[in-house]
Design a protein around this motif. Structure first.
Motif, PDB file in Angstrom:
ATOM      1  N   ALA A   6       0.840  -1.204   0.000  1.00 17.58           N
ATOM      2  CA  ALA A   6       0.000   0.000   0.000  1.00 17.58           C
ATOM      3  C   ALA A   6       0.879   1.259   0.000  1.00 17.58           C
ATOM      4  CB  ALA A   6      -0.931  -0.013   1.202  1.00 17.58           C
ATOM      5  N   LEU A   7       1.977   1.222   0.766  1.00 15.20           N
ATOM      6  CA  LEU A   7       2.871   2.391   0.822  1.00 15.20           C
ATOM      7  C   LEU A   7       3.582   2.594  -0.515  1.00 15.20           C
ATOM      8  CD1 LEU A   7       4.354   1.997   4.425  1.00 15.20           C
ATOM      9  CD2 LEU A   7       2.690   3.698   3.611  1.00 15.20           C
ATOM     10  N   LYS A   8       4.001   1.482  -1.101  1.00 13.71           N
ATOM     11  CA  LYS A   8       4.655   1.553  -2.416  1.00 13.71           C
ATOM     12  C   LYS A   8       3.693   2.176  -3.440  1.00 13.71           C
ATOM     13  CE  LYS A   8       7.852   0.100  -5.367  1.00 13.71           C
ATOM     14  NZ  LYS A   8       9.229   0.527  -5.263  1.00 13.71           N
ATOM     15  N   PHE A   9       2.452   1.709  -3.384  1.00 18.60           N
ATOM     16  CA  PHE A   9       1.403   2.172  -4.296  1.00 18.60           C
ATOM     17  C   PHE A   9       1.161   3.673  -4.104  1.00 18.60           C
ATOM     18  CE2 PHE A   9      -2.840   2.338  -6.075  1.00 18.60           C
ATOM     19  CZ  PHE A   9      -2.770   1.418  -7.105  1.00 18.60           C
ATOM     20  N   LEU A  10       1.079   4.094  -2.833  1.00 22.23           N
ATOM     21  CA  LEU A  10       0.835   5.511  -2.530  1.00 22.23           C
ATOM     22  C   LEU A  10       1.982   6.364  -3.078  1.00 22.23           C
ATOM     23  CD1 LEU A  10      -0.977   7.574  -1.108  1.00 22.23           C
ATOM     24  CD2 LEU A  10       0.308   7.136   0.994  1.00 22.23           C
ATOM     25  N   GLY A  11       3.210   5.871  -2.929  1.00 22.23           N
ATOM     26  CA  GLY A  11       4.376   6.599  -3.451  1.00 22.23           C
ATOM     27  C   GLY A  11       4.283   6.758  -4.958  1.00 22.23           C
ATOM     28  N   LYS A  12       3.851   5.707  -5.645  1.00 30.11           N
ATOM     29  CA  LYS A  12       3.711   5.778  -7.106  1.00 30.11           C
ATOM     30  C   LYS A  12       2.595   6.752  -7.479  1.00 30.11           C
ATOM     31  CE  LYS A  12       6.913   3.098  -8.337  1.00 30.11           C
ATOM     32  NZ  LYS A  12       8.055   3.693  -9.046  1.00 30.11           N
ATOM     33  N   TYR A  13       1.523   6.751  -6.676  1.00 33.60           N
ATOM     34  CA  TYR A  13       0.416   7.675  -6.948  1.00 33.60           C
ATOM     35  C   TYR A  13       0.908   9.123  -6.817  1.00 33.60           C
ATOM     36  CZ  TYR A  13      -3.856  10.324  -6.505  1.00 33.60           C
ATOM     37  OH  TYR A  13      -4.835  11.262  -6.698  1.00 33.60           O
ATOM     38  N   ALA A  14       1.726   9.378  -5.766  1.00 35.32           N
ATOM     39  CA  ALA A  14       2.224  10.743  -5.557  1.00 35.32           C
ATOM     40  C   ALA A  14       3.056  11.193  -6.759  1.00 35.32           C
ATOM     41  CB  ALA A  14       3.052  10.801  -4.276  1.00 35.32           C
ATOM     42  N   ALA A  15       3.813  10.256  -7.351  1.00 32.96           N
ATOM     43  CA  ALA A  15       4.679  10.606  -8.484  1.00 32.96           C
ATOM     44  C   ALA A  15       3.903  10.696  -9.804  1.00 32.96           C
ATOM     45  CB  ALA A  15       5.799   9.581  -8.595  1.00 32.96           C
ATOM     46  N   HIS A  16       2.926   9.832  -9.993  1.00 24.20           N
ATOM     47  CA  HIS A  16       2.199   9.761 -11.285  1.00 24.20           C
ATOM     48  C   HIS A  16       0.700   9.569 -11.038  1.00 24.20           C
ATOM     49  CE1 HIS A  16       6.138   9.104 -13.104  1.00 24.20           C
ATOM     50  NE2 HIS A  16       6.327   8.093 -12.273  1.00 24.20           N
ATOM     51  N   PRO A  17       0.014  10.590 -10.490  1.00 21.83           N
ATOM     52  CA  PRO A  17      -1.393  10.393 -10.107  1.00 21.83           C
ATOM     53  C   PRO A  17      -2.308   9.978 -11.250  1.00 21.83           C
ATOM     54  CG  PRO A  17      -0.745  12.711  -9.969  1.00 21.83           C
ATOM     55  CD  PRO A  17       0.508  11.936 -10.177  1.00 21.83           C
ATOM     56  N   MET A  18      -2.104  10.542 -12.445  1.00 18.92           N
ATOM     57  CA  MET A  18      -3.018  10.225 -13.556  1.00 18.92           C
ATOM     58  C   MET A  18      -2.820   8.789 -14.046  1.00 18.92           C
ATOM     59  SD  MET A  18      -4.477  13.018 -13.602  1.00 18.92           S
ATOM     60  CE  MET A  18      -5.382  13.602 -15.001  1.00 18.92           C
ATOM     61  N   ARG A  19      -1.584   8.326 -14.001  1.00 18.82           N
ATOM     62  CA  ARG A  19      -1.295   6.987 -14.517  1.00 18.82           C
ATOM     63  C   ARG A  19      -1.654   5.901 -13.495  1.00 18.82           C
ATOM     64  NH1 ARG A  19       4.200   7.255 -16.670  1.00 18.82           N
ATOM     65  NH2 ARG A  19       5.004   6.135 -14.874  1.00 18.82           N
ATOM     66  N   ILE A  20      -1.500   6.206 -12.210  1.00 24.46           N
ATOM     67  CA  ILE A  20      -1.817   5.200 -11.190  1.00 24.46           C
ATOM     68  C   ILE A  20      -3.326   5.210 -10.926  1.00 24.46           C
ATOM     69  CG2 ILE A  20      -1.396   4.444  -8.819  1.00 24.46           C
ATOM     70  CD1 ILE A  20       1.027   4.093 -10.687  1.00 24.46           C
ATOM     71  N   GLY A  21      -3.900   6.396 -10.778  1.00 25.02           N
ATOM     72  CA  GLY A  21      -5.357   6.519 -10.775  1.00 25.02           C
ATOM     73  C   GLY A  21      -6.059   6.091  -9.496  1.00 25.02           C
TER      74      GLY A  21
END
Ligand code: SAM
Length: 191
Positions: A6-21
Motif C-alpha cells: 500500500a505504501l509503495k502504491f501511494l508513493g507511485k500515486y504521488a509521483a504519477h497520479p493520472m497513470r496510477i489513478g
C-alpha cells in the motif's frame, strides 16, 4: 491490506497520479468481483490483466487460473510494480509494458485462447489516444464471446462512454467495500 504494498502504491500515486489513478490498491471485495466476472474457464485458456499494480486483483485471478489450468498474463507499466508481481506470482507471465501492446505480448497464435481481459487501468485519467489504442488492441485479441472487465470509481459512468466498437455490455455490479466504492462493468465480444 498489505502495508508495504500500500505504501509503495501511494508513493507511485504521488509521483504519477493520472497513470496510477488510485491512492491505494483495490480491496479483496473488488478483486473478488473482478475475478467472478471472468466466467467459465478451461485448461489452456488465457486471462490477461492490464494494470496489475502490486497484485491486489491478481491475488484472486492467480488461484482461479491455477485451479482451471489457465494461463495468467499481467501487464504493468511501472517497472518496480512489475518486479513485485514477478516475485508474488511466479507462474504468471508478467510483462513490464504498456497495455496497448497486449497483442504483441500475447502473440497472435494465442488470441483464440483469450477468455478475458481484466482491466484495472485508470481509463478516465489516461490520455484519450492511449485509451483508444488500448481498447482497440483489446478488441483485436479477444475472440467472440470473450470478456472485457473494467472497474471504475465513477459510479455514474455509462459503459458506452468507453467507446468500444465490437463489445456488448453484459452488466454492471457495485462494490461498496472499496476505497473509494467502485463499479465493475463486464463486456463480451460480439460474434
Ligand atoms: C488503479 S491502479 C490498479 C492496480 C491494481 N490492479 C489494483 O487493483 O490495486 C492502475 C495500474 O495501472 C498501471 N498502468 C497505467 N497505465 C498503464 C499502461 N498504459 N499499461 C499498463 N499498466 C498501466 C499503473 O501503473 C497502476 O499500477
Amino acid at each position: 491490506m498489505n502495508i508495504p504494498h500500500a505504501l509503495k502504491f501511494l508513493g507511485k500515486y504521488a509521483a504519477h497520479p493520472m497513470r496510477i489513478g488510485a491512492v491505494c490498491p483495490s480491496s479483496r471485495f473488488l478483486a473478488r468481483r473482478m475475478a467472478e466476472a471472468v466466467g467459465d474457464l478451461k485448461e489452456g485458456d488465457i486471462i490477461a490483466e492490464l494494470g496489475a499494480g502490486t497484485g491486489a486483483v491478481t491475488s484472486e485471478l492467480y488461484p482461479l487460473a491455477a485451479a482451471r489450468g489457465a494461463k495468467l498474463y499481467c501487464v504493468e507499466f511501472e517497472p518496480s510494480l512489475a518486479k513485485i508481481l514477478t516475485g508474488r506470482f511466479p507462474d504468471a507471465i508478467v510483462a513490464n509494458d504498456s497495455a496497448e501492446n497486449i497483442g504483441k505480448i500475447l502473440g497472435e497464435e494465442n488470441f483464440g485462447r483469450v477468455r478475458a481481459i481484466v482491466s484495472c487501468l485508470p481509463l478516465v485519467s489516461l490520455p484519450k489516444p492511449l485509451v483508444a489504442a488500448i481498447l482497440d488492441a483489446s478488441e483485436s485479441v479477444l475472440p467472440a464471446g470473450a470478456r472485457f472487465i473494467q472497474f471504475t470509481y465513477n459510479l455514474a459512468r455509462s459503459p458506452e462512454s468507453l467507446g468500444f466498437k465490437k463489445m456488448a455490455h453484459l452488466g454492471v455490479s457495485f462494490v461498496a467495500l472499496n476505497i473509494p466504492p467502485a463499479r465493475v462493468d463486464t463486456f463480451a465480444k460480439r460474434a
